[in-house]
Motif scaffolding. Structure first.
Motif, PDB file in Angstrom:
ATOM      1  N   VAL A  34     -18.076  80.739  21.203  1.00 36.72           N
ATOM      2  CA  VAL A  34     -17.943  79.654  22.166  1.00 36.72           C
ATOM      3  C   VAL A  34     -18.262  80.175  23.563  1.00 36.72           C
ATOM      4  O   VAL A  34     -18.985  79.526  24.333  1.00 36.72           O
ATOM      5  N   GLN A  35     -17.756  81.344  23.893  1.00 31.34           N
ATOM      6  CA  GLN A  35     -18.023  81.944  25.208  1.00 31.34           C
ATOM      7  C   GLN A  35     -19.515  82.200  25.390  1.00 31.34           C
ATOM      8  O   GLN A  35     -20.071  81.935  26.460  1.00 31.34           O
ATOM      9  N   CYS A  38     -21.255  78.884  25.894  1.00 28.40           N
ATOM     10  CA  CYS A  38     -20.961  78.360  27.238  1.00 28.40           C
ATOM     11  C   CYS A  38     -21.695  79.129  28.334  1.00 28.40           C
ATOM     12  O   CYS A  38     -22.143  78.542  29.319  1.00 28.40           O
ATOM     13  N   SER A  39     -21.817  80.429  28.176  1.00 27.63           N
ATOM     14  CA  SER A  39     -22.408  81.230  29.248  1.00 27.63           C
ATOM     15  C   SER A  39     -23.925  81.335  29.156  1.00 27.63           C
ATOM     16  O   SER A  39     -24.587  81.473  30.184  1.00 27.63           O
ATOM     17  N   VAL A  42     -25.680  76.804  26.973  1.00 32.63           N
ATOM     18  CA  VAL A  42     -25.473  75.539  27.683  1.00 32.63           C
ATOM     19  C   VAL A  42     -26.300  75.484  28.973  1.00 32.63           C
ATOM     20  O   VAL A  42     -27.008  74.503  29.197  1.00 32.63           O
ATOM     21  N   LYS A 113     -19.420  70.963  26.955  1.00 33.77           N
ATOM     22  CA  LYS A 113     -19.040  71.804  28.090  1.00 33.77           C
ATOM     23  C   LYS A 113     -17.631  71.465  28.574  1.00 33.77           C
ATOM     24  O   LYS A 113     -16.828  72.368  28.847  1.00 33.77           O
ATOM     25  N   SER A 114     -17.328  70.173  28.669  1.00 33.66           N
ATOM     26  CA  SER A 114     -16.013  69.785  29.162  1.00 33.66           C
ATOM     27  C   SER A 114     -14.905  70.105  28.145  1.00 33.66           C
ATOM     28  O   SER A 114     -13.792  70.417  28.538  1.00 33.66           O
ATOM     29  N   HIS A 116     -15.054  72.572  25.683  1.00 37.92           N
ATOM     30  CA  HIS A 116     -14.956  73.961  25.233  1.00 37.92           C
ATOM     31  C   HIS A 116     -15.184  75.006  26.309  1.00 37.92           C
ATOM     32  O   HIS A 116     -14.794  76.149  26.132  1.00 37.92           O
ATOM     33  N   CYS A 117     -15.817  74.619  27.402  1.00 36.19           N
ATOM     34  CA  CYS A 117     -16.174  75.629  28.401  1.00 36.19           C
ATOM     35  C   CYS A 117     -15.266  75.591  29.620  1.00 36.19           C
ATOM     36  O   CYS A 117     -15.499  76.324  30.575  1.00 36.19           O
ATOM     37  N   LYS A 120     -16.438  75.131  33.954  1.00 39.79           N
ATOM     38  CA  LYS A 120     -17.681  75.796  34.354  1.00 39.79           C
ATOM     39  C   LYS A 120     -18.746  74.790  34.673  1.00 39.79           C
ATOM     40  O   LYS A 120     -18.925  73.791  34.161  1.00 39.79           O
TER      41      LYS A 120
END
Length: 120
Positions: A34-35, A38-39, A42, A113-114, A116-117, A120
């Motif tokens: 997931v990280q 997200c980094s 996404v 994004k909202s 799981h992240c 950011k």
């Protein structure tokens, strides 16, 4: 890069992070994955969606934009080449469909994004 390939990449990335049908068990992803999504993925998907949307909505000087295709179709029609103009008109309709897909993909990326992240 071909718009349909990028659209497929966007959809594929989004399917990775979301469950498919409610009858199936949800897909779980490790926190490390997931990280990484997200980094790395996404932001890349967001930039591609933005670039494609801007290109499709561009002015007649932007290659591949709807207005560029419409101008080429108009030129073909005035030159008497109606077959070519019809093909270009069909491509304009495909661009409209791609815009719908890109909008939905952007919404799914924002939702992922909202959820799981974080912020950011």
């Amino acid at each position: 890069m071909n718009i349909s390939r990028i659209g497929g990449l966007v959809i594929g990335m989004l399917l990775l992070g979301a469950g498919t049908a409610s009858a199936q068990e949800p897909i779980t992803i490790s926190p490390e994955k997931v990280q990484k999504i997200c980094s790395e993925r996404v932001p890349r998907v967001e930039s591609r969606v933005k670039a494609l949307t801007e290109r499709i909505n561009g002015n007649p000087e932007v290659l591949g934009s709807k207005k560029w295709l419409e101008q080429r179709a108009s030129d073909a029609r005035s030159a008497g080449n109606t077959a070519r103009a019809d093909v270009l008109d069909a491509r304009v309709k495909l661009r409209d469909a791609q815009l719908v897909k890109l909008t939905k993909a952007a919404e799914r990326v924002t939702k992922f994004k909202s959820e799981h992240c974080g912020s950011k």
